[in-house]
Design a protein around this motif. Sequence first.
Motif, mmCIF file in Angstrom:
data_model
loop_
_atom_site.group_PDB
_atom_site.id
_atom_site.type_symbol
_atom_site.label_atom_id
_atom_site.label_comp_id
_atom_site.label_asym_id
_atom_site.label_seq_id
_atom_site.Cartn_x
_atom_site.Cartn_y
_atom_site.Cartn_z
ATOM 1 N N ASP A 172 0.781 -1.271 -0.182
ATOM 2 C CA ASP A 172 -0.004 -0.020 -0.155
ATOM 3 C C ASP A 172 0.731 1.401 -0.053
ATOM 4 O OD1 ASP A 172 -2.532 -1.277 0.017
ATOM 5 O OD2 ASP A 172 -2.450 -1.505 2.081
ATOM 6 N N GLU A 173 1.839 1.322 0.691
ATOM 7 C CA GLU A 173 2.717 2.296 0.955
ATOM 8 C C GLU A 173 3.619 2.584 -0.358
ATOM 9 O OE1 GLU A 173 5.042 2.841 4.897
ATOM 10 O OE2 GLU A 173 4.494 0.398 4.543
ATOM 11 N N ASN A 217 1.135 4.083 -2.946
ATOM 12 C CA ASN A 217 0.950 5.616 -2.755
ATOM 13 C C ASN A 217 1.960 6.339 -2.985
ATOM 14 O OD1 ASN A 217 -1.790 5.150 -1.661
ATOM 15 N ND2 ASN A 217 -1.061 4.861 0.464
ATOM 16 N N LYS A 218 3.209 6.008 -2.896
ATOM 17 C CA LYS A 218 4.362 6.741 -3.568
ATOM 18 C C LYS A 218 4.278 7.116 -4.934
ATOM 19 C CE LYS A 218 7.196 5.649 0.504
ATOM 20 N NZ LYS A 218 8.662 4.870 1.005
ATOM 21 N N LYS A 225 1.840 6.704 -6.882
ATOM 22 C CA LYS A 225 0.602 7.822 -7.170
ATOM 23 C C LYS A 225 1.149 9.322 -7.143
ATOM 24 C CE LYS A 225 -3.239 4.643 -6.009
ATOM 25 N NZ LYS A 225 -4.209 4.396 -4.936
ATOM 26 N N ALA A 226 1.867 9.505 -6.008
ATOM 27 C CA ALA A 226 2.447 10.878 -5.666
ATOM 28 C C ALA A 226 3.452 11.332 -6.639
ATOM 29 C CB ALA A 226 2.804 10.701 -4.032
ATOM 30 N N SER A 278 -4.709 3.369 -14.814
ATOM 31 C CA SER A 278 -3.649 4.399 -14.478
ATOM 32 C C SER A 278 -3.020 5.323 -15.843
ATOM 33 C CB SER A 278 -2.578 4.109 -13.444
ATOM 34 O OG SER A 278 -1.697 3.452 -14.197
ATOM 35 N N GLU A 318 -9.264 -1.353 -0.711
ATOM 36 C CA GLU A 318 -10.413 -0.977 0.239
ATOM 37 C C GLU A 318 -11.609 -1.998 0.340
ATOM 38 O OE1 GLU A 318 -9.635 2.653 -2.629
ATOM 39 O OE2 GLU A 318 -9.197 0.632 -2.628
#
Length: 454
Positions: free
Chosen positions: A87-88, A91-92, A94-95, A119, A411
Motif C-alpha cells: 500500500d505504501e 501511494n508513493k 501515485k504521488a 492509471s 479498500e
Amino acid sequence: MKRRGTFALILAALMLIISACGTKTETSSPVSGAPADAAAAAAQPIQLTWWHSMSGAGEKAINQLASDFNTSHPEIQVKAIYQGKYDESLNKLKASRGSDSGPDLIQVYEIGSKFMIDSGMITPVQQFIDKDKFDLSQLEPNIIRYYTIDGKLNAMPFNTSNPILYYNKDMFKAAGLDPENPPKTYEEFELAAKALSKDGKPGASMAIYGWFMEQFFANQNEDYVNNGNGRSAAATESMLNSEAGVKTLTWWKKMIDEKTLSNLGRNTDDTTAAFTAQQIGMTLDSTAGLRKIVEGSGGKFELGTGFLPRPADAKEGGVVVGGASLYIMNNKSEAQQQAAWEFIKYLATPEVQANWSVATGYFPITTAAYDQQVLKDNMTKYPQFQTAVDQLHASADSTATSGAVMGVFPEARQIVEGAIETVLNGQGAPQEALDAAAQQITEKIKQYNSTVKK
C-alpha cells in the motif's frame, strides 16, 4: 591622438582575443569532439530503479537478484529500493505522477492490477512479448491467467503464492484423526476442529483476512464481482453477499460459537505463532510462509499440509494466486523500458526462478525451474511444498479462479474484514453484515469507475 592611441590598443586586444578563440575552437571542434562524447555516453550503463515491497528474507533475495544481474549485464545496472509495504509503495507511485521521480520498474500486489491498468502509467509487457516473440508457454498457465486482462499480459508475475491448510500431525493422532488425511471440506474441517479442541481450548484458528474470503469464493467456483469477475467488462457490483459468502461466514461463525475455532484477529502472524506453539492444531496461511512455519515448529511436531477446504457440495473450484507482479513505467525512455524488459526476462529464467523460490518460498513462475537441482533438493527438504504446487495445478480454469478485478480492491478487502469481525464478535448476522459490506463495495466501485477515462 589620444583617441587614436586608445583605439589602436582596443583593436590589438580584440585581435588577441579572436586569435585565442580561434585556437581553442580548433582544438575542440565539433567534428573531433562529438564522436568522443557519443562514445562516452554509449559506454555508460543504463540505470534502472526498481521499487519493491519485500522485507526480511525477501529483500535479501531481491538484492541478490539485482547484484547477480548487474554482474552479468554490465550495460544495465539495477538499483532495488524498498518502498514499504504494498500500500505504501503504491501511494508513493501515485504521488510521483507527473514527474520523473518514480521508478522504471515497480512491484505491485495482485489486487492493484486494475488500478495499474487504468492509471495510464504503464507499458504492458505484452508489447515486449510480441516484439521478442517471447514464449509464454514456458510460464505457469494458472499464474499467467490472473494477470492476463483484455487478452494481454500487463505485468510479469514475480512473487506468487496461494493459501493452504497447515495441521499438526501429532495432534491429529492424539485426537483420533487420520494424520495422512487432512480435512478437504468445510464439514470435515469443522469436525477436525472439534476433535482437536479440549479443556475449553479451540483446536483451530484462521486470521480475519479478506484474502481468505476471496479464496473461499474461488474454491466454490463463484465470482467475487459481476461481469465475469470484472474480466469481461469492468465490475459494477460486489457479489460478497451471495450464497458463497453467506455459507462461508455462517460456517466460520458456527465454529466460533462452538469454541472449536479461536478468533486471534487480522494478523496471520498471530495464528502462525499459536500454531507453531501447538496452542492450535490447524490453521490457514500462505504458501510463502511454509518455511517459516516448518522452522517455527523446530522439529517439535510433524507438519502436515492440505488443500484449502471447500463446502462438500462445491464440486470444483480452486485458488487464486496471491503475491505481486512487475510493471514497466511508460514515462521513461525507450532504452530504459527495453532495459527493464531485459531484466524481467532474466528474472523469468529457470535458474533464477529456482533460486528465488528456494530463498523465499514463493512459487517459481517458470515450469522448467522444477528441473533445477537446487529446487529439487528444496522440495525434498520441504515435501509439504508439493501440496501448494498440486493445488495450483488442480485449480479449475474459470473466471472465479482467475481472480476478481476491481480498482478498489484494497479498500474492498478492508471492508470485508470489518464485516467478518462484526459477525464473529456477535454484532450482526452473516447475511446482514455481508449485505452492508457488498453495498459499500459496490458504491466504491461506482465512484472509481466514474473517474476512469474511457
